[in-house]
Design a protein around this motif. Structure first.
Motif, PDB file in Angstrom:
ATOM      1  N   PHE A  90      -7.044  11.182   8.131  1.00 59.75           N
ATOM      2  CA  PHE A  90      -5.884  10.600   9.217  1.00 59.75           C
ATOM      3  C   PHE A  90      -6.357  10.252  10.410  1.00 59.75           C
ATOM      4  N   PRO A  91      -6.530   8.971  10.556  1.00 63.58           N
ATOM      5  CA  PRO A  91      -7.363   8.404  11.991  1.00 63.58           C
ATOM      6  C   PRO A  91      -6.212   8.234  12.990  1.00 63.58           C
ATOM      7  N   ARG A 143      -9.999   3.867   0.517  1.00 63.19           N
ATOM      8  CA  ARG A 143      -8.972   2.799   0.572  1.00 63.19           C
ATOM      9  C   ARG A 143      -8.021   3.433   1.573  1.00 63.19           C
ATOM     10  N   THR A 144      -7.050   2.662   2.077  1.00 61.73           N
ATOM     11  CA  THR A 144      -6.030   3.125   2.769  1.00 61.73           C
ATOM     12  C   THR A 144      -4.752   3.258   1.840  1.00 61.73           C
ATOM     13  N   VAL A 145      -4.096   4.289   1.992  1.00 64.20           N
ATOM     14  CA  VAL A 145      -2.680   4.527   1.237  1.00 64.20           C
ATOM     15  C   VAL A 145      -1.878   5.341   2.122  1.00 64.20           C
ATOM     16  N   LEU A 146      -0.466   5.425   1.784  1.00 65.48           N
ATOM     17  CA  LEU A 146       0.513   6.048   2.491  1.00 65.48           C
ATOM     18  C   LEU A 146       0.845   7.326   2.023  1.00 65.48           C
ATOM     19  N   LEU A 147       0.750   8.635   2.621  1.00 64.70           N
ATOM     20  CA  LEU A 147       1.322   9.683   2.458  1.00 64.70           C
ATOM     21  C   LEU A 147       2.833   9.759   2.071  1.00 64.70           C
ATOM     22  N   LYS A 148       3.227  10.280   1.056  1.00 62.71           N
ATOM     23  CA  LYS A 148       4.648  10.289   0.816  1.00 62.71           C
ATOM     24  C   LYS A 148       5.230  11.684   0.876  1.00 62.71           C
ATOM     25  N   THR A 201       2.464  13.057  16.405  1.00 66.08           N
ATOM     26  CA  THR A 201       1.762  11.328  16.060  1.00 66.08           C
ATOM     27  C   THR A 201       2.848  10.622  15.735  1.00 66.08           C
ATOM     28  N   ALA A 202       3.920  11.035  15.083  1.00 66.79           N
ATOM     29  CA  ALA A 202       5.079  10.251  14.752  1.00 66.79           C
ATOM     30  C   ALA A 202       5.805   9.843  15.812  1.00 66.79           C
ATOM     31  N   GLU A 203       6.119  10.446  16.911  1.00 66.38           N
ATOM     32  CA  GLU A 203       6.625  10.406  18.160  1.00 66.38           C
ATOM     33  C   GLU A 203       5.972   9.490  18.953  1.00 66.38           C
ATOM     34  N   ASN A 204       4.739   9.137  18.683  1.00 68.05           N
ATOM     35  CA  ASN A 204       3.772   8.478  19.753  1.00 68.05           C
ATOM     36  C   ASN A 204       3.935   6.979  19.155  1.00 68.05           C
ATOM     37  N   PRO A 205       4.523   6.036  20.037  1.00 65.68           N
ATOM     38  CA  PRO A 205       4.739   4.668  19.851  1.00 65.68           C
ATOM     39  C   PRO A 205       3.552   4.042  19.592  1.00 65.68           C
ATOM     40  N   ALA A 206       2.465   4.444  20.104  1.00 64.71           N
ATOM     41  CA  ALA A 206       0.998   3.948  19.921  1.00 64.71           C
ATOM     42  C   ALA A 206       0.717   3.802  18.504  1.00 64.71           C
ATOM     43  N   ILE A 207       0.906   4.512  17.678  1.00 64.83           N
ATOM     44  CA  ILE A 207       0.439   4.817  16.352  1.00 64.83           C
ATOM     45  C   ILE A 207       1.484   4.200  15.268  1.00 64.83           C
ATOM     46  N   HIS A 208       0.985   3.278  14.650  1.00 63.10           N
ATOM     47  CA  HIS A 208       1.642   2.518  13.652  1.00 63.10           C
ATOM     48  C   HIS A 208       1.176   3.227  12.216  1.00 63.10           C
ATOM     49  N   GLU A 209       2.297   3.530  11.436  1.00 61.74           N
ATOM     50  CA  GLU A 209       2.265   3.996  10.401  1.00 61.74           C
ATOM     51  C   GLU A 209       1.572   5.429  10.419  1.00 61.74           C
ATOM     52  N   PRO A 210       1.911   6.605  10.783  1.00 67.57           N
ATOM     53  CA  PRO A 210       1.368   7.766  11.114  1.00 67.57           C
ATOM     54  C   PRO A 210       0.894   8.438   9.839  1.00 67.57           C
ATOM     55  N   ASN A 211       1.389   7.967   8.672  1.00 71.24           N
ATOM     56  CA  ASN A 211       1.378   8.655   7.308  1.00 71.24           C
ATOM     57  C   ASN A 211       0.017   7.852   6.623  1.00 71.24           C
ATOM     58  N   ALA A 212      -0.453   7.050   7.256  1.00 71.48           N
ATOM     59  CA  ALA A 212      -1.393   6.180   6.747  1.00 71.48           C
ATOM     60  C   ALA A 212      -2.800   7.056   6.522  1.00 71.48           C
TER      61      ALA A 212
END
Length: 218
Positions: free
Chosen positions: A92-93, A56-61, A30-41
């Motif tokens: 994770f969507p 709510r949406t938060v970021l996985l740290k 997922t992190a390597e796919n440029p179509a996905i913004h903020e894969p850790n959202a």
């Protein structure tokens, strides 16, 4: 509106022995796919003592075999929910890959040392923002929020160390079940779920924990 997903089948034989290793596989892709913004959202869902849900949406740290970690104001709505009902769901969507990961488990606060260590890595502005915002509270205006931020910026310039707010810290969701969802045509999706257990016939991870894998109807 509906989209037909055309993807590769996901079978139990394809899965890693335990869910964190499988999550790592998918997260890397997922992190390597440029179509996905903020894969850790991720979407965090909680419910308070009254049973009413909120999301709510938060970021996985951070994540490891101990669980999935995010940071928040403990006085926020999600913080209050988790204090009353310490269970959460993480979603994770990853739509461009027709994938989702759903984690359910018990939520617990991380140690203060871990919170301080992470807070020190945040940009200076984000550190000030943690102080400026009484998260989830009703405020009179945005101007009030900005005035509070400017006051803090004057007190703690760029070269000053910002202390960690006492009500701010990490939450770790310790997984009890982790579902990997892969979309397919005609709504015949693959849904494979790891369920934590201890008993014969279950897959054993490197940490000695055991997981049962089950397939769910889409």
């Amino acid at each position: 509106m509906r989209e037909q997903y055309r993807t590769t089948e996901l079978s139990a034989a394809d899965l890693a022995p335990e869910p964190i290793a499988q999550f790592t596989r998918w997260f890397k892709e997922t992190a390597e796919n440029p179509a996905i913004h903020e894969p850790n959202a991720m979407i965090v869902s909680t419910a308070g003592a009254d049973g009413r849900p909120s999301s709510r949406t938060v970021l996985l740290k951070h994540y490891d075999r101990a669980g999935f970690v995010f940071f928040t104001n403990y006085d926020s709505r999600k913080g209050a929910d988790l204090a009353a009902n310490p269970y959460a769901s993480l979603l994770f969507p990853w739509h461009p890959l027709a994938r989702q990961v759903i984690v359910t488990g018990r939520a617990e606060r991380v140690g203060r040392e871990e919170t301080v260590a992470y807070f020190r890595t945040r940009p200076h502005g984000s550190q000030l923002g943690a102080w400026a915002s009484p998260q989830s509270s009703v405020i009179a205006s945005r101007a009030e929020l900005l005035a509070r931020y400017e006051e803090l910026a004057a007190r703690y310039p760029e070269d000053a160390q910002v202390p960690v707010p006492p009500e701010w810290g990490g939450i770790r969701v310790v997984p009890e079940a982790v579902e990997f969802w892969q979309g397919h045509e005609n709504r015949l999706h693959d849904r494979l779920r790891y369920v934590r257990e201890a008993g014969p016939g279950s897959a054993e991870g490197a940490d000695g924990e055991t997981w049962r894998v089950e397939r769910l109807a889409p």
